[in-house]
Design a protein around this motif. Structure first.
Motif, PDB file in Angstrom:
ATOM      1  N   LYS A   3      13.377 -61.675 -74.442  1.00  0.00           N
ATOM      2  CA  LYS A   3      13.735 -60.319 -74.062  1.00  0.00           C
ATOM      3  C   LYS A   3      15.223 -60.317 -73.728  1.00  0.00           C
ATOM      4  N   ILE A   4      16.025 -59.735 -74.604  1.00  0.00           N
ATOM      5  CA  ILE A   4      17.473 -59.778 -74.413  1.00  0.00           C
ATOM      6  C   ILE A   4      18.087 -58.435 -74.767  1.00  0.00           C
ATOM      7  N   GLY A   5      19.052 -58.009 -73.978  1.00  0.00           N
ATOM      8  CA  GLY A   5      19.706 -56.725 -74.189  1.00  0.00           C
ATOM      9  C   GLY A   5      21.062 -56.723 -73.536  1.00  0.00           C
ATOM     10  N   CYS A   6      21.579 -55.539 -73.251  1.00  0.00           N
ATOM     11  CA  CYS A   6      22.910 -55.412 -72.674  1.00  0.00           C
ATOM     12  C   CYS A   6      22.932 -54.230 -71.713  1.00  0.00           C
ATOM     13  N   HIS A   7      24.093 -54.002 -71.136  1.00  0.00           N
ATOM     14  CA  HIS A   7      24.260 -52.862 -70.237  1.00  0.00           C
ATOM     15  C   HIS A   7      24.559 -51.620 -71.067  1.00  0.00           C
ATOM     16  N   LEU A   8      23.805 -50.529 -70.840  1.00  0.00           N
ATOM     17  CA  LEU A   8      23.982 -49.293 -71.590  1.00  0.00           C
ATOM     18  C   LEU A   8      24.310 -48.141 -70.650  1.00  0.00           C
ATOM     19  N   SER A   9      24.961 -47.118 -71.195  1.00  0.00           N
ATOM     20  CA  SER A   9      25.368 -45.955 -70.406  1.00  0.00           C
ATOM     21  C   SER A   9      24.275 -44.891 -70.406  1.00  0.00           C
ATOM     22  N   THR A  10      24.113 -44.235 -69.262  1.00  0.00           N
ATOM     23  CA  THR A  10      23.151 -43.139 -69.144  1.00  0.00           C
ATOM     24  C   THR A  10      23.759 -41.793 -69.540  1.00  0.00           C
ATOM     25  N   SER A  11      24.987 -41.792 -70.050  1.00  0.00           N
ATOM     26  CA  SER A  11      25.709 -40.536 -70.276  1.00  0.00           C
ATOM     27  C   SER A  11      24.979 -39.582 -71.208  1.00  0.00           C
ATOM     28  N   ASN A  12      24.209 -40.110 -72.155  1.00  0.00           N
ATOM     29  CA  ASN A  12      23.486 -39.261 -73.106  1.00  0.00           C
ATOM     30  C   ASN A  12      21.987 -39.193 -72.816  1.00  0.00           C
ATOM     31  N   GLY A  13      21.590 -39.675 -71.651  1.00  0.00           N
ATOM     32  CA  GLY A  13      20.191 -39.583 -71.273  1.00  0.00           C
ATOM     33  C   GLY A  13      19.468 -40.917 -71.386  1.00  0.00           C
ATOM     34  N   PHE A  14      18.296 -40.972 -70.778  1.00  0.00           N
ATOM     35  CA  PHE A  14      17.538 -42.215 -70.721  1.00  0.00           C
ATOM     36  C   PHE A  14      16.859 -42.534 -72.051  1.00  0.00           C
ATOM     37  N   LYS A  15      16.321 -41.525 -72.730  1.00  0.00           N
ATOM     38  CA  LYS A  15      15.720 -41.767 -74.038  1.00  0.00           C
ATOM     39  C   LYS A  15      16.757 -42.309 -75.012  1.00  0.00           C
ATOM     40  N   LYS A  16      17.973 -41.764 -74.939  1.00  0.00           N
ATOM     41  CA  LYS A  16      19.041 -42.209 -75.830  1.00  0.00           C
ATOM     42  C   LYS A  16      19.352 -43.684 -75.603  1.00  0.00           C
ATOM     43  N   MET A  17      19.306 -44.146 -74.366  1.00  0.00           N
ATOM     44  CA  MET A  17      19.531 -45.561 -74.105  1.00  0.00           C
ATOM     45  C   MET A  17      18.516 -46.405 -74.852  1.00  0.00           C
ATOM     46  N   GLY A  18      17.258 -45.983 -74.817  1.00  0.00           N
ATOM     47  CA  GLY A  18      16.219 -46.713 -75.534  1.00  0.00           C
ATOM     48  C   GLY A  18      16.474 -46.730 -77.024  1.00  0.00           C
ATOM     49  N   GLU A  19      16.920 -45.606 -77.559  1.00  0.00           N
ATOM     50  CA  GLU A  19      17.208 -45.523 -78.994  1.00  0.00           C
ATOM     51  C   GLU A  19      18.366 -46.444 -79.373  1.00  0.00           C
ATOM     52  N   VAL A  20      19.398 -46.485 -78.549  1.00  0.00           N
ATOM     53  CA  VAL A  20      20.536 -47.371 -78.809  1.00  0.00           C
ATOM     54  C   VAL A  20      20.086 -48.831 -78.757  1.00  0.00           C
ATOM     55  N   ALA A  21      19.270 -49.166 -77.773  1.00  0.00           N
ATOM     56  CA  ALA A  21      18.782 -50.540 -77.652  1.00  0.00           C
ATOM     57  C   ALA A  21      18.024 -50.956 -78.911  1.00  0.00           C
ATOM     58  N   VAL A  22      17.154 -50.083 -79.388  1.00  0.00           N
ATOM     59  CA  VAL A  22      16.393 -50.393 -80.610  1.00  0.00           C
ATOM     60  C   VAL A  22      17.340 -50.581 -81.792  1.00  0.00           C
ATOM     61  N   LYS A  23      18.345 -49.736 -81.877  1.00  0.00           N
ATOM     62  CA  LYS A  23      19.293 -49.782 -83.000  1.00  0.00           C
ATOM     63  C   LYS A  23      20.027 -51.109 -83.066  1.00  0.00           C
ATOM     64  N   ILE A  24      20.344 -51.711 -81.911  1.00  0.00           N
ATOM     65  CA  ILE A  24      21.097 -52.966 -81.908  1.00  0.00           C
ATOM     66  C   ILE A  24      20.176 -54.180 -81.745  1.00  0.00           C
ATOM     67  N   ASN A  25      18.869 -53.962 -81.939  1.00  0.00           N
ATOM     68  CA  ASN A  25      17.879 -55.043 -81.888  1.00  0.00           C
ATOM     69  C   ASN A  25      17.737 -55.663 -80.503  1.00  0.00           C
ATOM     70  N   ALA A  26      17.932 -54.864 -79.475  1.00  0.00           N
ATOM     71  CA  ALA A  26      17.660 -55.296 -78.112  1.00  0.00           C
ATOM     72  C   ALA A  26      16.238 -54.894 -77.736  1.00  0.00           C
ATOM     73  N   ASN A  27      15.619 -55.654 -76.855  1.00  0.00           N
ATOM     74  CA  ASN A  27      14.293 -55.279 -76.370  1.00  0.00           C
ATOM     75  C   ASN A  27      14.227 -55.287 -74.845  1.00  0.00           C
ATOM     76  N   THR A  28      15.366 -55.096 -74.237  1.00  0.00           N
ATOM     77  CA  THR A  28      15.517 -54.786 -72.819  1.00  0.00           C
ATOM     78  C   THR A  28      16.932 -54.262 -72.643  1.00  0.00           C
ATOM     79  N   PHE A  29      17.265 -53.740 -71.481  1.00  0.00           N
ATOM     80  CA  PHE A  29      18.640 -53.331 -71.200  1.00  0.00           C
ATOM     81  C   PHE A  29      18.774 -53.067 -69.710  1.00  0.00           C
ATOM     82  N   GLN A  30      19.999 -52.830 -69.286  1.00  0.00           N
ATOM     83  CA  GLN A  30      20.317 -52.523 -67.895  1.00  0.00           C
ATOM     84  C   GLN A  30      21.150 -51.249 -67.858  1.00  0.00           C
ATOM     85  N   PHE A  31      21.048 -50.497 -66.781  1.00  0.00           N
ATOM     86  CA  PHE A  31      21.830 -49.266 -66.627  1.00  0.00           C
ATOM     87  C   PHE A  31      22.201 -49.085 -65.165  1.00  0.00           C
TER      88      PHE A  31
END
Length: 268
Positions: A3-31
């Motif tokens: 389970k590896i991911g990165c720090h993402l911004s909440t600026s575009n909403g929480f669902k958007k963070m999940g979409e960005v994570a999926v796009k970059i092949n992450a399966n976790t993240f921090q905000f």
């Protein structure tokens, strides 16, 4: 599966963070729960939270992490600063009760010259005032580099804080590879010894997440300067050894390196 991911911004909403994570092949993240340099928090909208929860379920995410703002300093000698920290901690934990996230990472704080013992007392008092049996989230104390008057650069200091928390089942630890190395824990040449010491003092079962960072500074520098993975003094191979270690590989790993989303995608 790691389970590896990165720090993402909440600026575009929480669902958007999940979409960005999926796009970059992450399966976790921090905000960040709110502005990291201030006190403002994004409004919680139920359909946005539900959208994130569905993404986490559909893509078999590991646990995600919420990170407190840098302005939260429970150890401070200033009563107003401590009152602000208590307010933020209380509000953040209440907000997390509505979210698909139950790990809340905090920097223990800086004692502002009054000494670590008083700083630790301040930290434990505030956490005990806020945590209750009804709290759904676990507070993670992050391992720190030891710069200035920081508390939490040694396993012993974290243990003292943890021992003073009444609801001990709601307190854990987040390791930070850059901070560990800068604080004098040799994860490059003596990883097994470091993990043995960690287990003896804190208990490996209390470690719930890891921040993966290389370090711009030398070993035991007491400085907090993150570098890209494989671009610092720790190096790629020691970081891989740590994240694939049998006692750690089940944890969520979060990149906090000085990269944008594209850079994090390349690291992943």
């Amino acid at each position: 599966m790691y389970k590896i991911g990165c720090h993402l911004s909440t600026s575009n909403g929480f669902k958007k963070m999940g979409e960005v994570a999926v796009k970059i092949n992450a399966n976790t993240f921090q905000f960040f729960t709110r502005n990291p340099r201030g006190g403002d928090a994004r409004s919680l909208i139920q359909y946005d939270l539900d959208g994130l929860a569905q993404i986490l379920k559909d893509h078999e995410f590991g646990e995600i992490l919420a990170h407190s703002p840098y302005t939260l300093n429970m150890a401070s000698s200033n009563p107003q600063t401590r009152a602000f920290a208590k307010m933020i901690l209380t509000d953040d934990l209440n907000r997390l009760d509505r979210m698909p996230c139950n790990l809340y990472n905090i920097h223990p704080g800086s004692h502002s010259g009054q000494g670590p013992e008083q700083g630790i007392t301040n930290i434990s008092e505030i956490i005990n005032e806020v945590l209750s049996n009804d709290s759904k989230s676990m507070i993670l104390l992050e391992t720190m580099s030891g710069k200035g008057t920081e508390i939490g650069s040694t396993f012993q200091e974290l243990r003292v804080i943890m021992d003073r928390i009444e609801h001990s089942d709601k307190i854990g630890v987040c390791l930070d590879t850059c901070h560990l190395y800068s604080a004098g824990y040799d994860i490059v040449n003596r990883l097994e010894d470091v993990l043995e010491e960690l287990n003896d003092i804190i208990g490996l079962e209390k470690v719930k997440a890891v921040h993966l960072n290389d370090s711009m500074n030398e070993f035991n520098s007491k400085k907090d300067r993150h570098a890209g993975i494989g671009e610092g003094k720790i190096g790629l191979e020691p970081i891989i050894r740590l994240m694939t270690h049998p006692q750690l590989k089940h944890l969520p790993f979060i990149l906090e390196t000085p990269n944008d989303v594209e850079g994090h995608s390349n690291e992943l």
